[in-house]
Design an enzyme around this catalytic site. Structure first.
Site, PDB file in Angstrom:
ATOM      1  N   ILE A  26       0.427  -1.084   0.712  1.00  0.00           N
ATOM      2  CA  ILE A  26       1.751  -1.297   0.117  1.00  0.00           C
ATOM      3  C   ILE A  26       2.650  -0.095   0.376  1.00  0.00           C
ATOM      4  O   ILE A  26       3.841  -0.242   0.705  1.00  0.00           O
ATOM      5  CB  ILE A  26       1.604  -1.542  -1.408  1.00  0.00           C
ATOM      6  CG1 ILE A  26       0.890  -2.881  -1.660  1.00  0.00           C
ATOM      7  CG2 ILE A  26       2.955  -1.493  -2.100  1.00  0.00           C
ATOM      8  CD1 ILE A  26       0.450  -3.095  -3.104  1.00  0.00           C
ATOM      9  N   ASN A  89       3.281   5.368  -5.751  1.00  0.00           N
ATOM     10  CA  ASN A  89       2.511   4.216  -5.282  1.00  0.00           C
ATOM     11  C   ASN A  89       1.020   4.528  -5.129  1.00  0.00           C
ATOM     12  O   ASN A  89       0.199   3.608  -5.155  1.00  0.00           O
ATOM     13  CB  ASN A  89       3.102   3.749  -3.941  1.00  0.00           C
ATOM     14  CG  ASN A  89       2.160   2.856  -3.178  1.00  0.00           C
ATOM     15  OD1 ASN A  89       2.066   1.661  -3.445  1.00  0.00           O
ATOM     16  ND2 ASN A  89       1.418   3.430  -2.231  1.00  0.00           N
ATOM     17  N   ALA A  90       0.653   5.806  -4.972  1.00  0.00           N
ATOM     18  CA  ALA A  90      -0.766   6.146  -4.757  1.00  0.00           C
ATOM     19  C   ALA A  90      -1.605   5.586  -5.900  1.00  0.00           C
ATOM     20  O   ALA A  90      -1.211   5.667  -7.071  1.00  0.00           O
ATOM     21  CB  ALA A  90      -0.938   7.656  -4.664  1.00  0.00           C
ATOM     22  N   GLY A  91      -2.732   5.008  -5.571  1.00  0.00           N
ATOM     23  CA  GLY A  91      -3.584   4.457  -6.616  1.00  0.00           C
ATOM     24  C   GLY A  91      -4.980   4.205  -6.100  1.00  0.00           C
ATOM     25  O   GLY A  91      -5.200   4.091  -4.890  1.00  0.00           O
ATOM     26  N   GLY A 150     -13.139  -6.427 -15.440  1.00  0.00           N
ATOM     27  CA  GLY A 150     -13.745  -5.601 -14.394  1.00  0.00           C
ATOM     28  C   GLY A 150     -12.867  -4.439 -13.972  1.00  0.00           C
ATOM     29  O   GLY A 150     -13.172  -3.760 -12.995  1.00  0.00           O
ATOM     30  N   TYR A 154      -8.620   1.083 -15.166  1.00  0.00           N
ATOM     31  CA  TYR A 154      -7.502   0.918 -14.223  1.00  0.00           C
ATOM     32  C   TYR A 154      -6.323   0.263 -14.950  1.00  0.00           C
ATOM     33  O   TYR A 154      -5.179   0.737 -14.854  1.00  0.00           O
ATOM     34  CB  TYR A 154      -7.973   0.056 -13.046  1.00  0.00           C
ATOM     35  CG  TYR A 154      -6.911  -0.352 -12.066  1.00  0.00           C
ATOM     36  CD1 TYR A 154      -6.489   0.521 -11.056  1.00  0.00           C
ATOM     37  CD2 TYR A 154      -6.335  -1.624 -12.111  1.00  0.00           C
ATOM     38  CE1 TYR A 154      -5.518   0.138 -10.133  1.00  0.00           C
ATOM     39  CE2 TYR A 154      -5.374  -2.016 -11.194  1.00  0.00           C
ATOM     40  CZ  TYR A 154      -4.961  -1.139 -10.210  1.00  0.00           C
ATOM     41  OH  TYR A 154      -4.009  -1.524  -9.298  1.00  0.00           O
ATOM     42  N   GLY A 185       0.602  -8.358  -8.116  1.00  0.00           N
ATOM     43  CA  GLY A 185      -0.632  -9.112  -8.316  1.00  0.00           C
ATOM     44  C   GLY A 185      -1.531  -8.793  -7.132  1.00  0.00           C
ATOM     45  O   GLY A 185      -1.413  -7.717  -6.531  1.00  0.00           O
ATOM     46  N   ILE A 187      -2.621  -8.240  -3.663  1.00  0.00           N
ATOM     47  CA  ILE A 187      -1.913  -8.017  -2.396  1.00  0.00           C
ATOM     48  C   ILE A 187      -2.942  -7.654  -1.334  1.00  0.00           C
ATOM     49  O   ILE A 187      -3.841  -6.835  -1.602  1.00  0.00           O
ATOM     50  CB  ILE A 187      -0.888  -6.861  -2.533  1.00  0.00           C
ATOM     51  CG1 ILE A 187       0.029  -7.042  -3.749  1.00  0.00           C
ATOM     52  CG2 ILE A 187      -0.081  -6.718  -1.240  1.00  0.00           C
ATOM     53  CD1 ILE A 187       0.937  -8.261  -3.732  1.00  0.00           C
TER      54      ILE A 187
HETATM   55  N1  LIG Z   1      -3.582  -4.303  -3.432  1.00  0.00           N
HETATM   56  C1  LIG Z   1      -3.455  -4.879  -4.588  1.00  0.00           C
HETATM   57  O1  LIG Z   1      -3.900  -6.000  -4.806  1.00  0.00           O
HETATM   58  C2  LIG Z   1      -2.747  -4.171  -5.724  1.00  0.00           C
HETATM   59  C3  LIG Z   1      -2.507  -4.885  -6.894  1.00  0.00           C
HETATM   60  C4  LIG Z   1      -1.851  -4.272  -7.945  1.00  0.00           C
HETATM   61  C5  LIG Z   1      -1.450  -2.963  -7.823  1.00  0.00           C
HETATM   62  N2  LIG Z   1      -1.698  -2.277  -6.675  1.00  0.00           N
HETATM   63  C6  LIG Z   1      -1.271  -0.882  -6.619  1.00  0.00           C
HETATM   64  O2  LIG Z   1      -0.501  -0.664  -5.449  1.00  0.00           O
HETATM   65  C7  LIG Z   1      -0.634   0.690  -5.035  1.00  0.00           C
HETATM   66  C8  LIG Z   1      -0.985   0.739  -3.558  1.00  0.00           C
HETATM   67  O3  LIG Z   1      -2.225   0.099  -3.370  1.00  0.00           O
HETATM   68  P1  LIG Z   1      -2.742  -0.461  -1.964  1.00  0.00           P
HETATM   69  O4  LIG Z   1      -3.374  -1.765  -2.257  1.00  0.00           O
HETATM   70  O5  LIG Z   1      -1.693  -0.366  -0.960  1.00  0.00           O
HETATM   71  O6  LIG Z   1      -3.929   0.589  -1.703  1.00  0.00           O
HETATM   72  P2  LIG Z   1      -4.406   1.383  -0.383  1.00  0.00           P
HETATM   73  O7  LIG Z   1      -5.758   1.884  -0.716  1.00  0.00           O
HETATM   74  O8  LIG Z   1      -4.179   0.565   0.831  1.00  0.00           O
HETATM   75  O9  LIG Z   1      -3.383   2.597  -0.348  1.00  0.00           O
HETATM   76  C9  LIG Z   1      -3.383   3.599  -1.335  1.00  0.00           C
HETATM   77  C10 LIG Z   1      -2.953   4.890  -0.694  1.00  0.00           C
HETATM   78  O10 LIG Z   1      -2.978   5.904  -1.713  1.00  0.00           O
HETATM   79  C11 LIG Z   1      -3.562   7.050  -1.158  1.00  0.00           C
HETATM   80  N3  LIG Z   1      -4.165   7.860  -2.224  1.00  0.00           N
HETATM   81  C12 LIG Z   1      -5.194   7.521  -3.035  1.00  0.00           C
HETATM   82  N4  LIG Z   1      -5.492   8.544  -3.839  1.00  0.00           N
HETATM   83  C13 LIG Z   1      -4.633   9.539  -3.527  1.00  0.00           C
HETATM   84  C14 LIG Z   1      -4.457  10.861  -4.014  1.00  0.00           C
HETATM   85  N5  LIG Z   1      -5.238  11.354  -4.981  1.00  0.00           N
HETATM   86  N6  LIG Z   1      -3.485  11.625  -3.476  1.00  0.00           N
HETATM   87  C15 LIG Z   1      -2.705  11.147  -2.475  1.00  0.00           C
HETATM   88  N7  LIG Z   1      -2.824   9.906  -1.965  1.00  0.00           N
HETATM   89  C16 LIG Z   1      -3.785   9.126  -2.503  1.00  0.00           C
HETATM   90  C17 LIG Z   1      -4.621   6.537  -0.204  1.00  0.00           C
HETATM   91  O11 LIG Z   1      -5.002   7.536   0.747  1.00  0.00           O
HETATM   92  C18 LIG Z   1      -3.902   5.353   0.432  1.00  0.00           C
HETATM   93  O12 LIG Z   1      -3.160   5.746   1.568  1.00  0.00           O
HETATM   94  C19 LIG Z   1      -1.702   1.306  -5.964  1.00  0.00           C
HETATM   95  O13 LIG Z   1      -1.067   2.026  -6.987  1.00  0.00           O
HETATM   96  C20 LIG Z   1      -2.409   0.100  -6.510  1.00  0.00           C
HETATM   97  O14 LIG Z   1      -3.011   0.357  -7.764  1.00  0.00           O
HETATM   98  C21 LIG Z   1      -2.340  -2.844  -5.625  1.00  0.00           C
END
Ligand SMILES: NC(=O)c1ccc[n+]([C@@H]2O[C@H](COP(=O)([O-])OP(=O)(O)OC[C@H]3O[C@@H](n4cnc5c(N)ncnc54)[C@H](O)[C@@H]3O)[C@@H](O)[C@H]2O)c1
Length: 252
Positions: A26, A89-91, A150, A154, A185, A187
């Site tokens: 994302i 956005n990091a997560g 689960g 988080y 949701g 993604i």
């Molecule tokens: N994918 C989904 O279904 C979904 C659903 C709800 C929320 N989200 C949220 O969207 C956001 C992006 O998720 P995504 O699915 O793109 O994940 P992803 O794992 O593809 O990308 C997350 C990015 O965050 C970076 N990251 C993680 N920990 C870090 C840290 N300590 N310092 C710096 N960078 C860090 C990772 O290196 C990665 O590039 C997150 O916050 C996630 O919780 C995702």
């Protein structure tokens, strides 16, 4: 660069944006979208190589850091700021029932998903206040509104992000600064694929089944909502949580 629907090319011209976790999923879609709107984007991520490649692609800046490191975040903002736009956005995620998780895991989930948002906001907000302009968009999750089977810790962290964002909105509403949440949701990203690897195909079916759309979302669909809230046009929207979840959180 081609015009992007909902974010006319040039709307973000002259704006500087910081996107955490911008190297993947994302975050990478958000980086591309903000850059397409004309912003100079700093990509803050642990993944140095991927961040560098994307920075090169969009004419942005790669900043290798761990968002849980208060001093590193402050130094990055001093070096590359001030920023008009902050996207947290990091997560990280974990799929396990609560009683099978450990305090070490809770602390890391809270540090990356919640405390890191404090670090960046603390570093970026004074510059926004001085400029009388700012757009903060925090990527939480529908889990933060609905809870997660689960993913209790988080979900708690993401719920914290929503409450924190609304508080920042309240403190800064009259200063030209907005703070909003986008709540995705399911993604289709590496993070979701990792959860599916832990939880199995049944988890994937449960995730898509929980949406009204009956499918996974795309990173670009989340990025479009983030870009809107990061735009000047969204100046009268603050303290909101916008679900980008195929209707999963409708009414929440
Ligand atoms: N994918 C989904 O279904 C979904 C659903 C709800 C929320 N989200 C949220 O969207 C956001 C992006 O998720 P995504 O699915 O793109 O994940 P992803 O794992 O593809 O990308 C997350 C990015 O965050 C970076 N990251 C993680 N920990 C870090 C840290 N300590 N310092 C710096 N960078 C860090 C990772 O290196 C990665 O590039 C997150 O916050 C996630 O919780 C995702």
């Amino acid at each position: 660069m081609a015009a992007v629907a909902g974010s006319p090319t040039g709307e973000l011209q002259g704006r500087r944006a910081l996107v955490t976790g911008g190297a993947s999923g994302i975050g990478a879609a958000i980086v591309r979208r903000l850059a397409a709107g004309g912003a100079v984007v700093a990509i803050a991520d642990l993944q140095a190589e991927a961040a560098r490649a994307l920075a090169q692609e969009v004419g942005g800046i790669a900043v290798t850091l761990d968002v849980t490191d208060f001093d590193a975040v402050a130094a990055a903002v001093t070096d590359h700021g001030p920023f008009h736009i902050l996207v947290n956005n990091a997560g990280i995620d974990q799929h396990a029932f609560f009683t099978r998780t450990t305090p070490v895991e809770w602390r890391r989930l809270l540090a990356v998903n919640l405390e890191a948002v404090f670090n960046t906001t603390h570093a970026v907000l004074p510059g926004m206040q001085a400029a009388g302009y700012g757009r903060i968009v925090n990527v939480a999750s529908e889990a933060g509104r609905l809870g997660s089977r689960g993913g209790a810790v988080y979900a708690a962290a993401k719920g914290g992000v929503i409450a924190f964002t609304r508080s920042i909105a309240r403190e800064n509403g009259a200063k030209g600064i907005t703070a909003n949440v986008v709540a995705p949701g399911p993604i289709d990203t590496p993070l979701l694929r990792q959860a599916v690897a832990q939880g199995g195909e049944k988890l994937l079916a449960a995730m898509t089944g929980a949406t009204l759309a009956g499918r996974l979302g795309t990173p670009e669909e989340v990025a479009a909502a983030v870009a809107f809230l990061a735009s000047e046009s969204a100046g009268f929207i603050t303290g909101e949580a916008l679900g980008v979840s195929g209707g999963m959180g409708a009414g929440a």
